[in-house]
Design a protein around this motif. Structure first.
Motif, short mmCIF file in Angstrom:
data_model
loop_
_atom_site.label_atom_id
_atom_site.label_comp_id
_atom_site.label_asym_id
_atom_site.label_seq_id
_atom_site.Cartn_x
_atom_site.Cartn_y
_atom_site.Cartn_z
N PRO A 1 -5.85 5.09 2.68
CA PRO A 1 -5.37 4.46 3.91
C PRO A 1 -6.04 4.99 5.19
O PRO A 1 -6.42 4.18 6.05
CB PRO A 1 -3.86 4.73 3.90
N ALA B 1 0.83 -1.21 0.00
CA ALA B 1 0.00 0.00 0.00
C ALA B 1 0.86 1.25 0.00
O ALA B 1 0.53 2.25 -0.66
CB ALA B 1 -0.93 0.00 1.21
N THR C 1 -9.55 3.51 5.27
CA THR C 1 -9.46 2.07 5.52
C THR C 1 -9.14 1.78 6.98
O THR C 1 -9.72 0.87 7.58
CB THR C 1 -8.38 1.44 4.61
#
Length: 201
Positions: free
Chosen positions: A165, A7, A168
């Protein structure tokens, strides 16, 4: 490759897109936008910091092939965004999405025939997950992305990926009771600040 490291590497996409947007699309970014993109990268690094599982060596647990695959994903989404902005802004969203998915489906279908067993174990979890992936991520999110690319500058649209991110991490905290460390919260604020700086005119 650990998910956090993957990521973080794909998180370079907004900077890469902005770097190519100048020579390919003629987009000129101000120093404030470059600073915002840099802050966004620092922010997601802080958010993902607890999820990085790098051992003594960078390649512990995975090989160069994993790094090449992540690099291909990074280049694919960056160059795809630029291509979409340069050549496809006049394309209708729905029919354009159908054409792109048919082309991708044909390519991946050949791969499935060659390398996969194609056996599915049906369950309610599988159906709900598949529905989320198809309806929300593959249709709604991609149409939204294409609409944003059509209306705005590629570099500004790409900067929104820095919000993935933090969102999430919040979802994982809410749905799965994952811990949300102070460093991660600070990273969220830094990433959001960076995005605001990058998208403001």
């Amino acid at each position: 490759m650990p998910a956090g490291l993957a990521a973080l590497l794909v998180g370079l996409q907004p900077l890469l897109t902005a770097a190519f947007a100048g020579p390919l699309l003629g987009e000129q970014l101000s120093w404030r936008q470059w600073l915002g993109l840099g802050l966004g990268l620092i922010g997601i690094s802080l958010v993902l910091g607890s999820k990085l599982e790098v051992g003594e060596s960078l390649f512990d647990g995975f090989g160069i092939s994993a790094l090449l695959c992540v690099t291909a994903a990074l280049m694919g989404i960056s160059l795809g965004t630029l291509y979409q902005k340069r050549y496809c802004t006049s394309m209708p969203l729905l029919s354009g999405a159908v054409i792109q998915y048919l082309a991708a489906g044909a390519l991946l279908g050949i791969g499935a025939l060659l390398f996969e067993s194609r056996q599915v174990e049906w369950s309610s979890t599988f159906i709900l997950t598949l529905g989320w992936l198809v309806l929300i991520l593959s249709i709604a999110a991609i149409l939204l992305l294409m609409a944003l690319i059509k209306k705005g500058e590629a570099s500004r649209v790409a900067s929104l990926f820095y919000l993935v991110p933090p969102v999430t991490a919040l979802q994982a905290w809410w749905l799965f009771d994952e811990r949300l460390p102070l460093l991660g919260l600070m990273g969220m604020l830094v990433a959001i600040t960076g995005v605001v700086m990058a998208i403001r005119r």
